[in-house]
Each structure stands twice: as C-alpha cells, then as structure tokens.
Scaffold this active site. Structure first.
Site, short mmCIF file in Angstrom:
data_model
loop_
_atom_site.label_atom_id
_atom_site.label_comp_id
_atom_site.label_asym_id
_atom_site.label_seq_id
_atom_site.Cartn_x
_atom_site.Cartn_y
_atom_site.Cartn_z
N HIS A 1 1.10 -0.68 -0.07
CA HIS A 1 -0.09 0.17 0.29
C HIS A 1 0.74 1.30 0.23
CE1 HIS A 1 -3.37 2.10 -0.15
NE2 HIS A 1 -4.52 1.39 0.51
N ARG A 2 2.35 1.14 0.50
CA ARG A 2 2.87 2.31 0.53
C ARG A 2 2.85 3.05 -1.10
NH1 ARG A 2 8.03 -0.37 3.46
NH2 ARG A 2 7.54 -1.60 1.17
#
Length: 330
Positions: free
Chosen positions: A303-304
């Site tokens: 998700h980064r």
C-alpha cells in the site's frame, strides 16, 4: 464336511488365546500379562464380550489365581513373529472400547538454509509492508480454447494456463509501471524491465526464478523457459543468478484445488499475484445462466507503493487480456 479326528483336542480357552481369538483391548492384555492372569478366564463387559481394563481390574481385585504355565506341545510349530508395536506409548485416555490412545513424541526438524532465508524475508515482509488484497474472478473459456489450439499447432512445447497468466501479467505490468515498482524512503522506483518471478515449491522450501523480459517474449518462449526453470529448480540445478532479480511474482496453487488465497510480498517488490484453481461455475450472461470456467486471482500489494484503485485497474487489465487472449499472441 469331514468329522474332526478323535485324537484332536477340543478347542478350549487356552487354544483360543494361542490363536489370539479372545477379544480384548491391548491395555487389558498387558495388565493381565503383568499380573499373571489368564485373559481367557476373564469375562468381558465390552462390545461382543471384549475384555477391557475394567474387567482385568475386577479380576485382580477378586483375587483370580495366576495361570499356570502350560507345557509346550510336542513338535509345536514356531510362533509367528509378533506384530510391530505402533510408535509411541499408551496414554491414560481410552476410547469407548477401553483401548488407550497412542501418545507419539514430538520431533524437531532442523531448519535448512533455504527455510531460514524464507523465515527472514517473509517475516521482514509482514513487519514492514502494509499489504492490501483484492480478488477478481476471470472467465477462462477462451484462454482454455486458445491453449488447446496453440498446443496442437505449435511444436516444441506445451503451454500451460499458468504460462498464459505469466504473459498476461507481464503485458499488464507494461501498462501499469507503478505495479512493477518498489518503495524506498527516497521515492518509488518504477522498474523499466519486467521480470516475472514464478514460485516453485520444493520439499524444504520455495524458490522464485524469474522469467526475464517476460513482456517482450512470446507464449512459446515463456512456456519453454517456465518448464526449464521449474525442472531445474526441483533438481537443485539453478545457478544463484537465476534465482534473483524478479520485479513481480506469481504464485499458483490451483493445481492443489485452492480456490483463492493471499500471499506474502517478496521484499524488493510491490505485488504478488495469487492464482487459484479454475472451476466450472454458473454465470449470468444476458439474462441467462450459463456454465463458464472461472478462476479467481488475488492481487496482494504494497500500500506504500500504490493504492487499491491502481491495484484494481491492474486486475481489470489482466482480466481483459485473459478473457480475450488472442491479443497475447501479437
């Protein structure tokens, strides 16, 4: 049937014991043997007259006389070898027939270097990478038909459905370069080359040799290379440089009947595609129910590096390529 010989002795309790016909639990037999009791003289209270531990305890408490050693018959046949005992020891717990459950010892399996590496990298992945998982079903009827036609027409290899998934994922990564990237504190690196890692299960671990420049290869090239890498991986014949450098990984457990699952991202990458089994399912098309071959794939993403929307867009591209696979041959 002929009449029994007059000289043959009538089969009494002791003869039954010798032939092992007295129904008794192993624990009851052991207790009777330890106390010198003739189990043939103990009345069984279990199913079909089976002698259980409680019957032997009662005989011990009642003072049943120990059995006398019977004289060995002349020219007695050699006793059959005793059956090997089950590994483990009888536990204090018994089943409904009075038979003890067997307690088996634990064993410690030494960690191989491969397993130590997996433990380190997967632990690092789960600690450092915030995973987001999205699943989408893909109708595979056209892909199955294309594969059959390809294998019938092209000599030198037999393409698998997983080869089509690899090729489709590589083409989708070309359209979504962020998915082919990875996170760093200085910024997100979008790799220019597409190297698809293919997870291969071994007896003591997992290796992920990459199909290099997969987006530039044909289905035949991908098929030949995938089979070669998989064979040499199981033979432990891959060179160290053939086990590194993947930019995106595919893990397929469909051959084990797994419908869908999530996987752990390989550190240094931002996504892994978990591929499940293909199954025939009813699908509504134009108001009618038809049976289609469907396969579920799950995109596990960092998700980064990118958000759920971009992960969903990648899955939509992958779905389109596999549901209309003729474009993969261009």
């Amino acid at each position: 049937a002929p009449a029994p010989s007059a000289s043959a002795p009538a089969p009494g309790p002791q003869a039954q014991v010798d032939r092992g016909r007295i129904p008794a639990s192993p624990l009851a037999r052991r207790l009777a043997r330890e106390h010198g009791l003739d189990i043939a003289q103990i009345t069984g209270s279990g199913p079909r007259g089976r002698v259980v531990k409680a019957d032997v305890d009662q005989a011990i408490a009642g003072g049943q006389a120990p059995r006398a050693a019977a004289p060995a018959p002349a020219q007695a046949p050699a006793a059959a070898p005793a059956a090997p005992l089950a590994a483990g020891t009888p536990s204090a717990e018994v089943d409904e027939h009075g038979r003890p459950y067997v307690s088996r010892p634990d064993r410690t399996v030494k960690l191989s270097q491969m397993r130590k590496t997996i433990v380190k990298r997967m632990g690092q992945s789960k600690r450092e990478i915030p995973h987001i998982n999205l699943t989408i079903p893909i109708v595979m009827d056209k892909a199955v038909a294309l594969r059959a036609d390809f294998n019938a027409a092209v000599e030198g290899t037999k393409a698998s459905l997983n080869d089509l998934v690899i090729l489709a994922a590589a083409r989708a990564l070309r359209k979504h370069p962020r998915v082919n990237g990875y996170y760093t504190e200085n910024g997100i690196v979008e790799r220019g080359d597409v190297h698809i890692g293919v997870a291969v299960a071994l007896d003591d671990g997992l290796v992920v040799p990459p199909i290099r420049f997969a987006d530039q290869k044909t289905l035949k090239q991908v098929s030949i290379e995938t089979r070669d890498l998989g064979t040499r991986a199981k033979e432990r014949a891959l060179r160290p440089e053939e086990l590194t450098g993947s930019t995106f990984t595919i893990s397929n457990l469909g051959m084990f009947g797994i419908e869908e699952f999530t996987a752990v991202i390989n550190p240094g990458e931002s996504a892994i595609l978990a591929v499940g089994a293909m199954q025939e399912e009813p699908v509504v098309e134009n108001g009618a129910i038809v049976v289609r071959k469907r396969m579920r794939v799950t995109m596990c993403s960092d998700h980064r590096t990118f958000d759920g929307a971009e992960s969903a867009q990648f899955l939509q591209t992958l779905k389109k390529l596999l549901e209309n696979p003729i474009g993969l041959l261009s």
